[in-house]
Design an enzyme around this catalytic site. Structure first.
Site, PDB file in Angstrom:
ATOM      1  N   HIS A   1       3.244  10.261   2.818  1.00 18.83           N
ATOM      2  CA  HIS A   1       2.721  11.361   1.994  1.00 18.83           C
ATOM      3  C   HIS A   1       3.611  12.605   2.035  1.00 18.83           C
ATOM      4  O   HIS A   1       3.811  13.266   1.023  1.00 18.83           O
ATOM      5  CB  HIS A   1       1.317  11.748   2.455  1.00 18.83           C
ATOM      6  CG  HIS A   1       0.335  10.623   2.358  1.00 18.83           C
ATOM      7  ND1 HIS A   1       0.284   9.788   1.260  1.00 18.83           N
ATOM      8  CD2 HIS A   1      -0.635  10.201   3.194  1.00 18.83           C
ATOM      9  CE1 HIS A   1      -0.675   8.905   1.447  1.00 18.83           C
ATOM     10  NE2 HIS A   1      -1.247   9.116   2.610  1.00 18.83           N
TER      11      HIS A   1
ATOM     12  N   HIS B   1       0.835  -1.208   0.000  1.00 20.10           N
ATOM     13  CA  HIS B   1       0.000   0.000   0.000  1.00 20.10           C
ATOM     14  C   HIS B   1       0.868   1.255   0.000  1.00 20.10           C
ATOM     15  O   HIS B   1       0.521   2.257  -0.651  1.00 20.10           O
ATOM     16  CB  HIS B   1      -0.969   0.028   1.190  1.00 20.10           C
ATOM     17  CG  HIS B   1      -1.862   1.221   1.104  1.00 20.10           C
ATOM     18  ND1 HIS B   1      -2.953   1.272   0.261  1.00 20.10           N
ATOM     19  CD2 HIS B   1      -1.757   2.448   1.658  1.00 20.10           C
ATOM     20  CE1 HIS B   1      -3.486   2.474   0.326  1.00 20.10           C
ATOM     21  NE2 HIS B   1      -2.784   3.211   1.168  1.00 20.10           N
TER      22      HIS B   1
ATOM     23  N   ASP C   1       0.786   4.478  -2.469  1.00 21.42           N
ATOM     24  CA  ASP C   1       0.819   5.896  -2.090  1.00 21.42           C
ATOM     25  C   ASP C   1       1.968   6.627  -2.790  1.00 21.42           C
ATOM     26  O   ASP C   1       1.809   7.765  -3.226  1.00 21.42           O
ATOM     27  CB  ASP C   1       0.981   6.037  -0.569  1.00 21.42           C
ATOM     28  CG  ASP C   1      -0.309   5.749   0.191  1.00 21.42           C
ATOM     29  OD1 ASP C   1      -1.400   5.801  -0.411  1.00 21.42           O
ATOM     30  OD2 ASP C   1      -0.225   5.469   1.406  1.00 21.42           O
TER      31      ASP C   1
HETATM   32 ZN   LIG Z   1      -2.880   5.240   1.059  1.00 15.07          ZN
END
Ligand SMILES: [Zn+2]
Length: 309
Positions: A262, A235, A239
């Site tokens: 992020h 995952h 991202d």
């Molecule tokens: Zn995510």
């Protein structure tokens, strides 16, 4: 170099926001060459256009939030990763919500929609950027570094000590096929013990066992069935692809992320842009050094005067 792509037709999705918990519609529309990925937010009778570019990212704490200074859209990362993975370079994302629906927590449902509609080649080449000198960003013990490589390779390591996740590493030779087969279905994950904190801060109000892969530190196990043994690191690769999608060109590099996320993904995209700004014009229209140029360019491409508002 490959040719730019857009969608064959529009696609509509309906779902709830992970953080807001509110339901809404989302429509992906085909867009002309060199548009890139642009969010179109209905603001009463007006429309706000928010290009998905590094300079427009305003929050990276629990999602990627993009804004033009007047309107914002949260949790865009999985949708833009789906577009990047499917090589949809030009797309208008029309939304009535301030958050992109979380769907099943991965990019899978967006991809199924894109596959159903189809992707079409356009009339211009997609620009590409070859990393010649290493580019890196660091924060505490975390880093992302891009090294020269003839293709796109991603290597990701995460470390969650004292949890059932532990340390995981995943390597991906990026292509639409490898993205679909290995990354697209990996879901958002979190710890049940952190839920109270999130809810008190107005976050994860739409999170449930259908859209989040939930772990318990206390019980040292996953509380719903995993899709992969190493689903969390996959995952994180998803991202990262969502972060790379901020660059409206194909990057050729070996990108290594150690405990990224992020914030680092966004800093990395900004660093790549600052490295080339003023040195290299991307395509025949983009000039990332100046927002004003980009908006003029966008107005020209989208024919904003005529775009129905
Ligand atoms: Zn995510």
């Amino acid at each position: 170099m490959r040719i730019q792509n857009t969608l064959k037709n529009k696609i509509t999705f309906r779902g709830k926001g992970l953080h807001s918990g509110s339901m809404g519609n989302l429509t992906l529309q085909p867009a002309p060459e060199d548009t890139g990925i642009v969010f179109v937010l209905k603001d009463g009778r007006q429309k706000q256009f928010i290009p998905y570019i590094p300079d427009n990212i305003i929050d990276t704490r629990n999602n990627i939030t993009v804004s033009n200074g007047k309107a914002l859209v949260r949790t865009v990362e999985h949708l833009v990763a789906a577009l990047y993975g499917m090589r949809v370079d030009n797309c208008l994302i029309e939304t009535e919500m301030n958050e992109i629906p979380i769907m099943d927590g991965s990019a899978l449902e967006f991809i199924e929609g894109i596959q159903e509609t189809g992707v079409v080649e356009q009339d211009k080449e997609r620009e590409e950027l070859r990393i010649v000198n290493p580019v890196w960003v660091t924060s505490e013990d975390k880093f992302i570094v891009a090294l020269p490589y003839n293709g796109l390779k991603l290597s990701y390591t995460i470390s969650f000590p004292n949890s059932p996740i532990g340390t995981q590493t995943f390597n991906l030779d990026f292509s639409t096929e490898s993205f679909l087969n290995k990354i697209a279905g990996a879901r958002t994950f979190g710890f049940i013990e952190d839920l109270d904190y999130y809810r008190k801060n107005g976050l994860v109000l739409g999170g449930d066992f259908d859209n989040v892969h939930v772990f318990s530190r206390k019980e040292n196990r996953s509380l719903n069935s995993p899709r992969y043994d190493d689903e969390p690191v996959r995952h994180k690769v998803l991202d990262l692809v969502g972060g790379i999608a901020m660059l409206n060109f194909d990057i050729k590099a070996f990108i290594i992320s150690y405990k990224g996320g992020h914030t680092l993904d966004t800093l990395f995209a900004q660093r790549v842009m600052s490295t080339i700004s003023g040195v290299q014009k991307v395509g025949n229209v983009y000039s990332y050094g100046s927002d004003t140029n980009y908006y003029y360019m966008l107005a020209d491409i989208l024919d904003l005067e005529k775009y129905p508002s």
